[in-house]
Design an enzyme around this catalytic site. Structure first.
Site, PDB file in Angstrom:
ATOM      1  N   ASN A  37      10.706  -5.254   0.211  1.00 55.92           N
ATOM      2  CA  ASN A  37       9.669  -5.016   1.222  1.00 55.92           C
ATOM      3  C   ASN A  37       9.522  -6.284   2.058  1.00 55.92           C
ATOM      4  O   ASN A  37       8.938  -7.269   1.608  1.00 55.92           O
ATOM      5  CB  ASN A  37       8.351  -4.669   0.510  1.00 55.92           C
ATOM      6  CG  ASN A  37       7.188  -4.549   1.472  1.00 55.92           C
ATOM      7  OD1 ASN A  37       7.381  -4.460   2.695  1.00 55.92           O
ATOM      8  ND2 ASN A  37       5.977  -4.546   0.940  1.00 55.92           N
TER       9      ASN A  37
ATOM     10  N   LYS B 191       7.801  -6.749   4.699  1.00 55.69           N
ATOM     11  CA  LYS B 191       6.494  -6.906   5.365  1.00 55.69           C
ATOM     12  C   LYS B 191       6.732  -7.278   6.838  1.00 55.69           C
ATOM     13  O   LYS B 191       7.717  -6.832   7.408  1.00 55.69           O
ATOM     14  CB  LYS B 191       5.624  -7.908   4.604  1.00 55.69           C
ATOM     15  CG  LYS B 191       5.601  -7.581   3.099  1.00 55.69           C
ATOM     16  CD  LYS B 191       4.621  -8.356   2.301  1.00 55.69           C
ATOM     17  CE  LYS B 191       4.720  -7.906   0.833  1.00 55.69           C
ATOM     18  NZ  LYS B 191       3.735  -8.544  -0.022  1.00 55.69           N
TER      19      LYS B 191
ATOM     20  N   HIS C   7       0.798   0.840   0.249  1.00 59.86           N
ATOM     21  CA  HIS C   7       0.881  -0.554  -0.196  1.00 59.86           C
ATOM     22  C   HIS C   7      -0.522  -1.158  -0.162  1.00 59.86           C
ATOM     23  O   HIS C   7      -1.317  -0.854   0.723  1.00 59.86           O
ATOM     24  CB  HIS C   7       1.837  -1.344   0.700  1.00 59.86           C
ATOM     25  CG  HIS C   7       2.127  -2.702   0.154  1.00 59.86           C
ATOM     26  ND1 HIS C   7       1.253  -3.756   0.300  1.00 59.86           N
ATOM     27  CD2 HIS C   7       3.169  -3.169  -0.588  1.00 59.86           C
ATOM     28  CE1 HIS C   7       1.759  -4.816  -0.319  1.00 59.86           C
ATOM     29  NE2 HIS C   7       2.922  -4.487  -0.865  1.00 59.86           N
TER      30      HIS C   7
ATOM     31  N   GLU D 150      -1.625  -3.894   0.786  1.00 58.88           N
ATOM     32  CA  GLU D 150      -1.985  -4.554   2.049  1.00 58.88           C
ATOM     33  C   GLU D 150      -2.433  -3.536   3.092  1.00 58.88           C
ATOM     34  O   GLU D 150      -3.340  -3.792   3.882  1.00 58.88           O
ATOM     35  CB  GLU D 150      -0.791  -5.391   2.545  1.00 58.88           C
ATOM     36  CG  GLU D 150      -0.613  -6.641   1.706  1.00 58.88           C
ATOM     37  CD  GLU D 150       0.804  -7.185   1.677  1.00 58.88           C
ATOM     38  OE1 GLU D 150       1.617  -6.828   2.551  1.00 58.88           O
ATOM     39  OE2 GLU D 150       1.092  -7.987   0.763  1.00 58.88           O
TER      40      GLU D 150
ATOM     41  N   GLU E 167       1.982  -1.950  -8.649  1.00 58.59           N
ATOM     42  CA  GLU E 167       1.885  -3.313  -8.132  1.00 58.59           C
ATOM     43  C   GLU E 167       0.475  -3.846  -8.366  1.00 58.59           C
ATOM     44  O   GLU E 167      -0.424  -3.614  -7.543  1.00 58.59           O
ATOM     45  CB  GLU E 167       2.184  -3.341  -6.631  1.00 58.59           C
ATOM     46  CG  GLU E 167       3.580  -2.883  -6.271  1.00 58.59           C
ATOM     47  CD  GLU E 167       4.034  -3.492  -4.952  1.00 58.59           C
ATOM     48  OE1 GLU E 167       5.043  -4.207  -4.970  1.00 58.59           O
ATOM     49  OE2 GLU E 167       3.386  -3.270  -3.921  1.00 58.59           O
TER      50      GLU E 167
ATOM     51  N   GLY F 145       2.424 -11.653  -4.198  1.00 54.65           N
ATOM     52  CA  GLY F 145       2.474 -12.872  -3.396  1.00 54.65           C
ATOM     53  C   GLY F 145       1.787 -14.070  -4.035  1.00 54.65           C
ATOM     54  O   GLY F 145       1.515 -15.062  -3.354  1.00 54.65           O
TER      55      GLY F 145
ATOM     56  N   SER G 119       5.465 -10.503  -7.383  1.00 61.49           N
ATOM     57  CA  SER G 119       6.069 -11.790  -7.766  1.00 61.49           C
ATOM     58  C   SER G 119       7.360 -11.644  -8.568  1.00 61.49           C
ATOM     59  O   SER G 119       7.647 -12.468  -9.448  1.00 61.49           O
ATOM     60  CB  SER G 119       5.050 -12.665  -8.506  1.00 61.49           C
ATOM     61  OG  SER G 119       3.978 -13.002  -7.635  1.00 61.49           O
TER      62      SER G 119
ATOM     63  N   GLY H 103       8.796  -8.435  -2.704  1.00 57.73           N
ATOM     64  CA  GLY H 103       8.350  -8.934  -1.404  1.00 57.73           C
ATOM     65  C   GLY H 103       9.074 -10.223  -1.057  1.00 57.73           C
ATOM     66  O   GLY H 103      10.209 -10.221  -0.584  1.00 57.73           O
TER      67      GLY H 103
HETATM   68  P1  PGA Z   1       5.777 -10.155  -3.734  1.00 59.55           P
HETATM   69  O1  PGA Z   1       5.316  -8.814  -2.982  1.00 59.55           O
HETATM   70  O2  PGA Z   1       7.097  -9.866  -4.403  1.00 59.55           O
HETATM   71  O3  PGA Z   1       5.913 -11.192  -2.640  1.00 59.55           O
HETATM   72  O4  PGA Z   1       4.723 -10.491  -4.737  1.00 59.55           O
HETATM   73  C1  PGA Z   1       5.505  -7.559  -3.580  1.00 59.55           C
HETATM   74  C2  PGA Z   1       4.984  -6.450  -2.664  1.00 59.55           C
HETATM   75  O5  PGA Z   1       3.981  -6.670  -1.982  1.00 59.55           O
HETATM   76  O6  PGA Z   1       5.578  -5.361  -2.611  1.00 59.55           O
END
Ligand code: PGA
Length: 257
Positions: A16, A18, A102, A104, A174, A180, A219, A240
């Protein structure tokens, strides 16, 4: 037991991006990725670029093993929804799947369970593979509300999906506190939550739930991927930050292959 052997489900490694990468940067990434994943076996590899890079990535991955997914979509096929993109528009471009819900989008852009109830079947109707994201906040986990949150999000998100399609849905667990942050869920936390998500699908159809792929996200990096992917109910990862670099994303995919 490798991830690929659990219930016969092919692991999915999805990146992803983003709001990262221009078309030029996406082309540079894919040129570096394709030779690194071409020999992998029994693993689905997907990138999820921003809308504007989708067409270029569909063209550049044609004939390869890499699939292209969008990061979001509207539930309606068309209409007065300024700034939105619909499922048939994504299918026309040759997109294979779409991330829905997601955290976000839920937290920053007001995506609701009610809208997701319509988005998951709308994705199927257009021929897209939906990846429904669910997960608890840190406070919810500390309060002991993780299962309640997951039950609500999974049941709402799948409420209008025909039982016969439940096995085709992809669900990404998630935990929001892991996204993140560099704080990855422990193998026990990931396995427990993901087995619970599968049990929720099994409440509707035990048979279909054997085919539903449930991913872990939050992560994930080349160092921790293998341990997560070896868990019996983990059928892949949604990545991500570590998906922005072709070498590290390929290393994660190799951990599943
Ligand atoms: P991250 O994000 O791997 O940077 O923690 C995962 C995601 O938001 O799908």
């Amino acid at each position: 037991m490798s991830a690929g052997s659990s219930g016969g489900r092919t692991p999915l490694i999805a990146g992803n991006w983003k709001m990262h990468k221009t078309i030029a940067e996406a082309e540079e990434f894919i040129a570096a990725l394709l030779p690194r994943v071409s020999s992998l076996d029994r693993v689905d590899v997907a990138i999820c670029p921003p809308f504007l890079a989708l067409q270029a990535m569909v063209d550049s991955t044609r004939g390869s093993r890499v699939q292209v997914y969008a990061q979001s979509m509207h539930q309606a096929a068309s209409g007065a929804f300024t700034g939105e993109v619909s499922a048939p528009m994504l299918t026309e471009v040759g997109v294979h799947g779409v991330i829905l819900g997601h955290s976000e989008r839920r937290q920053q852009f007001g995506e609701t369970d009610r809208a997701l109830q319509l988005k998951v079947p709308a994705a199927f109707e257009a021929g897209l593979l939906p990846v429904l994201c669910v997960g608890e906040t840190e406070e919810e986990r500390e309060r002991g509300d993780t299962e309640r949150k997951l039950r609500h999000q999974v049941q709402e998100g799948l409420a209008r999906v025909d039982v016969s399609r439940l096995g085709d849905v992809v669900i990404a667990y998630e935990p929001i506190w892991a996204i993140g942050t560099g704080v990855v869920a422990t193998p026990e936390q990931a396995q427990e939550a993901i087995a619970f998500v599968r049990a929720l699908v099994a409440d509707r159809s035990r048979e279909q739930a054997e085919h539903t792929r449930v991913l872990y996200g939050g992560s994930v990096n080349p160092e921790n991927a293998a341990e997560l992917l070896a868990l019996p109910d983990v059928d892949g990862v949604l990545v991500g930050g570590a998906s922005l670099d072709a070498e590290s994303f390929a290393a994660i995919a190799a951990a599943a292959g």
